[in-house]
Design a protein around this motif. Structure first.
Motif, PDB file in Angstrom:
ATOM      1  N   ARG A  48       1.013  -8.861  -0.663  1.00 39.97           N
ATOM      2  CA  ARG A  48      -0.211  -9.535  -1.290  1.00 39.97           C
ATOM      3  C   ARG A  48      -1.320  -9.200  -0.244  1.00 39.97           C
ATOM      4  N   HIS A  49      -0.846  -8.990   1.111  1.00 38.66           N
ATOM      5  CA  HIS A  49      -1.904  -8.455   1.887  1.00 38.66           C
ATOM      6  C   HIS A  49      -2.412  -7.168   1.765  1.00 38.66           C
ATOM      7  N   VAL A  50      -1.461  -6.526   1.434  1.00 39.88           N
ATOM      8  CA  VAL A  50      -1.818  -4.891   1.050  1.00 39.88           C
ATOM      9  C   VAL A  50      -2.457  -4.810  -0.190  1.00 39.88           C
ATOM     10  N   TYR A  51      -2.028  -5.465  -1.106  1.00 38.55           N
ATOM     11  CA  TYR A  51      -2.768  -5.457  -2.470  1.00 38.55           C
ATOM     12  C   TYR A  51      -4.295  -6.109  -2.258  1.00 38.55           C
ATOM     13  N   SER A  52      -4.471  -7.169  -1.631  1.00 44.81           N
ATOM     14  CA  SER A  52      -5.816  -7.572  -1.401  1.00 44.81           C
ATOM     15  C   SER A  52      -6.662  -6.847  -0.651  1.00 44.81           C
ATOM     16  N   ARG A  53      -6.327  -5.747  -0.060  1.00 47.47           N
ATOM     17  CA  ARG A  53      -6.972  -4.791   0.749  1.00 47.47           C
ATOM     18  C   ARG A  53      -7.143  -3.584  -0.174  1.00 47.47           C
ATOM     19  N   ASN A  54      -6.884  -3.415  -1.604  1.00 44.47           N
ATOM     20  CA  ASN A  54      -6.870  -2.347  -2.522  1.00 44.47           C
ATOM     21  C   ASN A  54      -5.606  -1.453  -2.134  1.00 44.47           C
ATOM     22  N   GLY A  55      -4.701  -1.938  -1.770  1.00 47.04           N
ATOM     23  CA  GLY A  55      -3.443  -1.008  -1.592  1.00 47.04           C
ATOM     24  C   GLY A  55      -2.421  -1.126  -2.466  1.00 47.04           C
ATOM     25  N   VAL A  56      -1.293  -0.347  -2.609  1.00 43.06           N
ATOM     26  CA  VAL A  56      -0.367  -0.363  -3.580  1.00 43.06           C
ATOM     27  C   VAL A  56       1.010  -0.319  -2.973  1.00 43.06           C
ATOM     28  N   LEU A  57       1.767  -1.163  -3.226  1.00 41.59           N
ATOM     29  CA  LEU A  57       3.320  -1.142  -2.560  1.00 41.59           C
ATOM     30  C   LEU A  57       3.963  -0.303  -3.512  1.00 41.59           C
ATOM     31  N   ASN A  59      -6.616   1.012   8.440  1.00 38.32           N
ATOM     32  CA  ASN A  59      -6.455  -0.059   9.543  1.00 38.32           C
ATOM     33  C   ASN A  59      -5.518  -1.030   9.112  1.00 38.32           C
ATOM     34  N   ILE A  60      -4.377  -0.643   8.247  1.00 41.64           N
ATOM     35  CA  ILE A  60      -3.345  -1.684   8.011  1.00 41.64           C
ATOM     36  C   ILE A  60      -2.467  -2.128   9.259  1.00 41.64           C
ATOM     37  N   ASN A  61      -2.533  -1.214  10.210  1.00 45.02           N
ATOM     38  CA  ASN A  61      -1.559  -1.702  11.570  1.00 45.02           C
ATOM     39  C   ASN A  61      -2.281  -2.851  12.213  1.00 45.02           C
ATOM     40  N   LYS A  62      -3.558  -2.860  12.288  1.00 40.70           N
ATOM     41  CA  LYS A  62      -4.231  -3.891  12.960  1.00 40.70           C
ATOM     42  C   LYS A  62      -4.151  -5.286  11.967  1.00 40.70           C
ATOM     43  N   GLU A  63      -4.004  -5.137  10.657  1.00 37.49           N
ATOM     44  CA  GLU A  63      -3.922  -6.347   9.812  1.00 37.49           C
ATOM     45  C   GLU A  63      -2.766  -6.642   9.785  1.00 37.49           C
ATOM     46  N   LEU A  64      -1.680  -5.929  10.135  1.00 38.57           N
ATOM     47  CA  LEU A  64      -0.291  -6.433  10.058  1.00 38.57           C
ATOM     48  C   LEU A  64       0.152  -6.972  11.400  1.00 38.57           C
ATOM     49  N   GLN A  65      -0.702  -7.189  12.380  1.00 34.84           N
ATOM     50  CA  GLN A  65      -0.425  -7.837  13.539  1.00 34.84           C
ATOM     51  C   GLN A  65       0.095  -9.240  13.467  1.00 34.84           C
ATOM     52  N   TYR A  66      -0.459  -9.887  12.506  1.00 32.91           N
ATOM     53  CA  TYR A  66       0.280 -11.268  12.335  1.00 32.91           C
ATOM     54  C   TYR A  66       1.713 -11.346  12.279  1.00 32.91           C
TER      55      TYR A  66
END
Length: 151
Positions: free
Chosen positions: A28-37, A74-81
């Protein structure tokens, strides 16, 4: 968008629902940033090469999940949670280098001629130079080794 692999190593006792919840949360986090799994692989419970110490003990096994995704750089910084996630032992994000995808892949002409670079001869053709294998190996060994080399 670059292609990334996110590898999650979960504690071995985590239930399937907890595992699905964590993967869905990252998705969901990736998708909310216009990414695709793009791909999801589960390797099940694996034995670790060394114990990973956490507050709840030392773990020698873990559940391994690999998620392939197209995401912003910047997904690396966003996944720090994920560092604060209790169910995780470790996580790793790897960026695919020199990967062609999307329109870059479709417009690429380099891969079209790859097979033409190979030689036309078959690897199964027999060699014509067989004349040295006629039967010279008779004098290479002694048929009566108990005689000390005498016939």
């Amino acid at each position: 968008m670059p292609l990334y692999d996110c590898v999650l190593l979960l504690k071995p006792h985590v239930k399937k629902e907890g595992l699905i919840d964590l993967v869905a949360r990252v998705g969901r986090h990736v998708y909310s940033r216009n990414g695709v799994l793009t791909e999801l692989k589960s390797f099940g419970t694996v034995q670790l090469g060394y114990g990973i110490r956490k507050l709840s003990g030392r773990y020698y096994q873990g559940q391994l999940i690999q998620m392939t995704m197209m995401a912003t750089p910047n997904i690396n910084k966003e996944l720090q949670y994920l560092n604060k996630e209790d169910r995780l032992l470790r996580w790793l994000l790897v960026k695919h280098r020199d990967t062609k995808y999307g329109l870059e892949f479709l417009n690429e002409d380099d891969g079209e001629l790859e097979l033409s670079k190979l030689s036309r001869g078959s690897i199964y053709e027999e060699d014509i130079d067989d004349d040295d294998d006629d039967g010279d190996d008779d004098d290479e060994y002694d048929e009566n080794p108990g005689n000390g080399g005498k016939l």
